[in-house]
Design a protein around this motif. Structure first.
Motif, PDB file in Angstrom:
ATOM      1  N   ARG A  52       0.816  -1.215   0.000  1.00 52.91           N
ATOM      2  CA  ARG A  52       0.000   0.000   0.000  1.00 52.91           C
ATOM      3  C   ARG A  52       0.852   1.269   0.000  1.00 52.91           C
ATOM      4  O   ARG A  52       0.512   2.254  -0.649  1.00 52.91           O
ATOM      5  CB  ARG A  52      -0.940   0.006   1.210  1.00 52.91           C
ATOM      6  CG  ARG A  52      -2.165  -0.864   1.017  1.00 52.91           C
ATOM      7  CD  ARG A  52      -3.161  -0.666   2.123  1.00 52.91           C
ATOM      8  NE  ARG A  52      -2.688  -1.199   3.393  1.00 52.91           N
ATOM      9  CZ  ARG A  52      -3.310  -1.022   4.551  1.00 52.91           C
ATOM     10  NH1 ARG A  52      -4.404  -0.301   4.617  1.00 52.91           N
ATOM     11  NH2 ARG A  52      -2.828  -1.546   5.654  1.00 52.91           N
ATOM     12  N   ARG A  57      -6.079   1.358   0.374  1.00 53.89           N
ATOM     13  CA  ARG A  57      -6.780   0.258   1.053  1.00 53.89           C
ATOM     14  C   ARG A  57      -8.231   0.175   0.585  1.00 53.89           C
ATOM     15  O   ARG A  57      -8.752  -0.917   0.315  1.00 53.89           O
ATOM     16  CB  ARG A  57      -6.738   0.458   2.570  1.00 53.89           C
ATOM     17  CG  ARG A  57      -7.328  -0.720   3.354  1.00 53.89           C
ATOM     18  CD  ARG A  57      -7.588  -0.352   4.804  1.00 53.89           C
ATOM     19  NE  ARG A  57      -8.675   0.609   4.919  1.00 53.89           N
ATOM     20  CZ  ARG A  57      -9.965   0.286   4.836  1.00 53.89           C
ATOM     21  NH1 ARG A  57     -10.328  -0.979   4.631  1.00 53.89           N
ATOM     22  NH2 ARG A  57     -10.882   1.212   4.950  1.00 53.89           N
ATOM     23  N   ARG A  58      -8.890   1.323   0.461  1.00 57.16           N
ATOM     24  CA  ARG A  58     -10.290   1.332   0.025  1.00 57.16           C
ATOM     25  C   ARG A  58     -10.419   0.861  -1.422  1.00 57.16           C
ATOM     26  O   ARG A  58     -11.363   0.151  -1.771  1.00 57.16           O
ATOM     27  CB  ARG A  58     -10.870   2.731   0.188  1.00 57.16           C
ATOM     28  CG  ARG A  58     -10.922   3.210   1.632  1.00 57.16           C
ATOM     29  CD  ARG A  58     -11.513   4.596   1.760  1.00 57.16           C
ATOM     30  NE  ARG A  58     -12.932   4.592   1.440  1.00 57.16           N
ATOM     31  CZ  ARG A  58     -13.687   5.692   1.431  1.00 57.16           C
ATOM     32  NH1 ARG A  58     -13.144   6.858   1.701  1.00 57.16           N
ATOM     33  NH2 ARG A  58     -14.963   5.619   1.144  1.00 57.16           N
ATOM     34  N   ARG A  83      -9.936  -2.878  -1.415  1.00 56.56           N
ATOM     35  CA  ARG A  83     -11.106  -3.520  -0.827  1.00 56.56           C
ATOM     36  C   ARG A  83     -12.249  -3.611  -1.836  1.00 56.56           C
ATOM     37  O   ARG A  83     -12.957  -4.618  -1.905  1.00 56.56           O
ATOM     38  CB  ARG A  83     -11.554  -2.725   0.397  1.00 56.56           C
ATOM     39  CG  ARG A  83     -12.728  -3.298   1.192  1.00 56.56           C
ATOM     40  CD  ARG A  83     -12.289  -4.517   1.961  1.00 56.56           C
ATOM     41  NE  ARG A  83     -12.509  -5.756   1.209  1.00 56.56           N
ATOM     42  CZ  ARG A  83     -11.978  -6.926   1.522  1.00 56.56           C
ATOM     43  NH1 ARG A  83     -11.180  -7.041   2.559  1.00 56.56           N
ATOM     44  NH2 ARG A  83     -12.222  -8.001   0.806  1.00 56.56           N
ATOM     45  N   GLU A 110      -4.552   4.825   3.090  1.00 51.17           N
ATOM     46  CA  GLU A 110      -5.952   4.520   3.354  1.00 51.17           C
ATOM     47  C   GLU A 110      -6.758   4.543   2.056  1.00 51.17           C
ATOM     48  O   GLU A 110      -7.664   3.709   1.857  1.00 51.17           O
ATOM     49  CB  GLU A 110      -6.528   5.527   4.355  1.00 51.17           C
ATOM     50  CG  GLU A 110      -8.040   5.414   4.579  1.00 51.17           C
ATOM     51  CD  GLU A 110      -8.467   4.082   5.169  1.00 51.17           C
ATOM     52  OE1 GLU A 110      -9.671   3.765   5.091  1.00 51.17           O
ATOM     53  OE2 GLU A 110      -7.620   3.348   5.703  1.00 51.17           O
TER      54      GLU A 110
END
Length: 226
Positions: A35, A50-51, A54, A47
């Motif tokens: 990441r 990460r989203r 996901r 972050e």
């Protein structure tokens, strides 16, 4: 005239990764970069990466395993994801943005409650609980060391004792910026706190003397943003 809706950053990144998988640039079974590396590549926070991952994992384009990273699963699913993204991007983006705004509003309320409680307990700062919370405008000059760094990475509240309630960027005002909101030269922070907190924020944003002496060239970005 209808306003065009731009997909959120993580949706754009998810679509870009899916397009690379669909094109065969990222073959099935290949492990994606971490990441932090991807965040540097796309110029966003970990972050946000990460989203995006996901989202792709939910569509079975990749598989994300704790402590092991992400692995490409299916080229066909990547193609289907891109088709779905193109057909329903606007409505999906609006729902995502609405949910994000609600989350930011709730987070702002929690932060305001904490700050208000701390101020009420401080007899040295306020003589009466009825006094309004003071706010200050703190500019971020060109060449500031804050440029490109997020509020969370800067540990802004711990460093200054003030809370950034909004960021004015040109004609745009970003209300209740979260910890992943990044600052840029020319921004104006709307700070809630004491005069001492505002002064600490101004010192934090000040352009280093060596930058001024070199004609305004900004120093290389540090690694602290991750």
């Amino acid at each position: 005239m209808r306003e065009m809706t731009v997909p959120a950053q993580y949706l754009q990144i998810a679509a870009d990764v899916a397009s690379r998988v669909a094109a065969g640039d990222l073959p099935e079974g290949e492990r994606l970069f971490g990441r932090s590396v991807m965040a540097s590549e796309y110029g966003v926070s970990p972050e946000t990466i990460r989203r995006a991952l996901r989202m792709l994992a939910d569509m079975k384009v990749i598989d994300v395993k704790p402590q092991s990273g992400a692995v490409v699963l299916s080229r066909d699913n990547a193609r289907r994801y891109l088709e779905d993204f193109g057909e329903g991007a606007e409505s999906r983006t609006l729902r995502m943005q609405l949910r994000q705004i609600v989350q930011e509003y709730e987070e702002l309320n929690r932060r305001m409650e904490k700050v208000s409680a701390a101020l009420l307990r401080s007899e040295e700062t306020f003589s009466s609980a009825a006094e309004p919370l003071p706010s200050f405008e703190v500019p971020v000059p060109k060449g500031s060391p804050l440029t490109g760094r997020s509020i969370g990475a800067l540990r802004f509240w711990q460093s200054t004792g003030g809370t950034v309630a909004a960021i004015r960027r040109g004609q745009r005002v970003i209300l209740s910026p979260g910890p992943y909101a990044e600052l840029y030269g020319g921004d104006v922070m709307i700070l809630i706190g004491t005069p001492a907190a505002a002064e600490a924020a101004r010192r934090l944003a000040a352009v280093p003397e060596e930058t001024e002496e070199t004609g305004g060239r900004e120093p290389a970005a540090g690694k602290g943003a991750d």
